[in-house]
Scaffold this active site. Structure first.
Site, short mmCIF file in Angstrom:
data_model
loop_
_atom_site.label_atom_id
_atom_site.label_comp_id
_atom_site.label_asym_id
_atom_site.label_seq_id
_atom_site.Cartn_x
_atom_site.Cartn_y
_atom_site.Cartn_z
N ASN A 7 0.88 -1.18 0.00
CA ASN A 7 0.00 0.00 0.00
C ASN A 7 0.91 1.22 0.00
OD1 ASN A 7 -1.40 2.32 0.92
ND2 ASN A 7 -3.06 1.05 1.71
N GLU A 34 -3.87 2.03 -2.91
CA GLU A 34 -3.94 3.47 -2.58
C GLU A 34 -3.04 4.30 -3.50
OE1 GLU A 34 -4.19 3.92 2.06
OE2 GLU A 34 -5.23 5.54 1.03
N ASP A 147 -4.18 -4.86 0.77
CA ASP A 147 -4.47 -4.27 2.08
C ASP A 147 -5.89 -4.66 2.42
OD1 ASP A 147 -5.09 -2.75 4.25
OD2 ASP A 147 -4.58 -0.82 3.35
N ASN A 149 -7.25 -4.41 5.39
CA ASN A 149 -7.78 -3.63 6.52
C ASN A 149 -8.45 -4.55 7.54
OD1 ASN A 149 -7.20 -0.75 6.51
ND2 ASN A 149 -8.29 -0.67 4.55
N ASP A 218 -1.83 -6.30 5.85
CA ASP A 218 -1.58 -6.59 4.44
C ASP A 218 -1.32 -8.10 4.33
OD1 ASP A 218 -1.21 -3.71 3.14
OD2 ASP A 218 -0.27 -3.72 5.13
N ASP A 247 2.83 4.58 5.10
CA ASP A 247 2.64 4.04 6.45
C ASP A 247 2.58 2.50 6.44
OD1 ASP A 247 0.26 4.41 5.08
OD2 ASP A 247 -0.76 5.47 6.71
N HIS A 248 2.57 1.90 5.25
CA HIS A 248 2.66 0.44 5.12
C HIS A 248 4.07 0.05 4.66
CE1 HIS A 248 -1.83 -0.44 5.00
NE2 HIS A 248 -1.80 0.87 4.87
#
Length: 257
Positions: A7, A34, A147, A149, A218, A247-248
């Site tokens: 991501n 993203e 991802d 989530n 992930d 941030d991933h």
DNA sequence: ATGTCTCGATCCTCGAGA
């Protein structure tokens, strides 16, 4: 064959980090989420110069997914998740690379929960699970990477008690993930490393990365005929430490033969 | 509540989403 999911949190803001990672980790296939870019803003030239061909499904400002393959063009088999003609989010793309069907997904975050965003997440999850069942029925080797989530278990979050009301960890979300796995999918990272603390995401806020306050959200799921080929799996955590990074962190598997 | 990052636009600051 090395397959990764990453991501990027804006492909254009992340381009230097992405190119550095492609050059050092050298995945054969990279699923990106993203993108936060419309189709015409996808940096196809830079990615081609790095040795990758790509298919992508973008969207202005939000979402967006892509599949990159080193030295070959992924053969696109699907763009967008079936089951809801009114769904405008670019969250799924699928292609065949090296004989493997690769589904690249960005499952909705769903916060705040409860609420319409959480409802959308659960609906999307149901549609995805239905589609996944269809892929299994075809009997070909499949990887579903992205991802999700979803924090699958308490082991996958630094402080479970802080996440009990979060859409990533609520019982409905974890139950949906369990139902998906029950079709016959193997969670590759957890399968190879049953007792390890593995994180793929660290919030930008409150110095989460330096405190290792992370989540494992992930995932790469393998169909039954592919699971025996799993040789290695890991997270490129060093990428998360770079300047102007997502941030991933990139998460990958290695398949034999 | 806070913290941080990205994008787009009622555009140089803010709201939404994460």
């Amino acid at each position: 064959m090395k397959i990764a999911t990453y991501n990027v949190n804006s492909i254009n803001a992340r381009l230097p980090v992405l190119l550095h990672w492609l050059a050092s980790s050298k995945p054969d296939v990279a699923c990106l989420q993203e993108l936060k870019a419309a189709d015409e803003k996808f940096p196809v030239e830079a990615i081609r110069e790095a040795g990758y061909e790509a298919v992508w499904h973008g969207q202005k400002a939000w979402n967006g997914v892509a599949i990159l393959a080193r030295g070959e063009k992924p053969e696109e088999t699907r763009r967008g998740l079936p089951g809801d003609l009114d769904d405008t989010h670019s969250r799924y793309i699928e292609a065949i690379v090296g004989g493997v069907t690769v589904g690249c997904l960005y499952l909705p975050n769903g916060n705040p929960a409860p609420g319409p965003k959480f409802e959308y997440k659960l609906k999307w999850f149901e549609r995805f699970t239905t589609h996944a069942a269809g892929l299994l029925k075809q009997g070909s080797p499949v990887v579903l990477a992205g991802d999700y989530n979803v924090i699958p278990t308490e082991r996958d979050v630094y402080q479970p008690e802080r996440w009990v009301d979060d859409a990533l960890f609520l019982p409905e979300t974890r139950e949906a993930y369990r139902r998906l796995l029950a079709q016959g999918w193997t969670d590759a990272l957890r399968h190879l490393h049953p007792d390890e603390t593995i994180y793929t995401f660290w919030d930008y806020m409150r110095g989460a990365f330096s405190r290792n306050a992370g989540l494992r959200i992930d995932h790469l799921l393998l169909s039954p005929e592919l699971a025996p080929r799993l040789k290695a799996a890991g997270v490129d955590k060093d990428v998360r430490a770079m300047e102007k990074t997502s941030d991933h962190a990139p998460t990958w598997i290695e398949l034999g033969r």
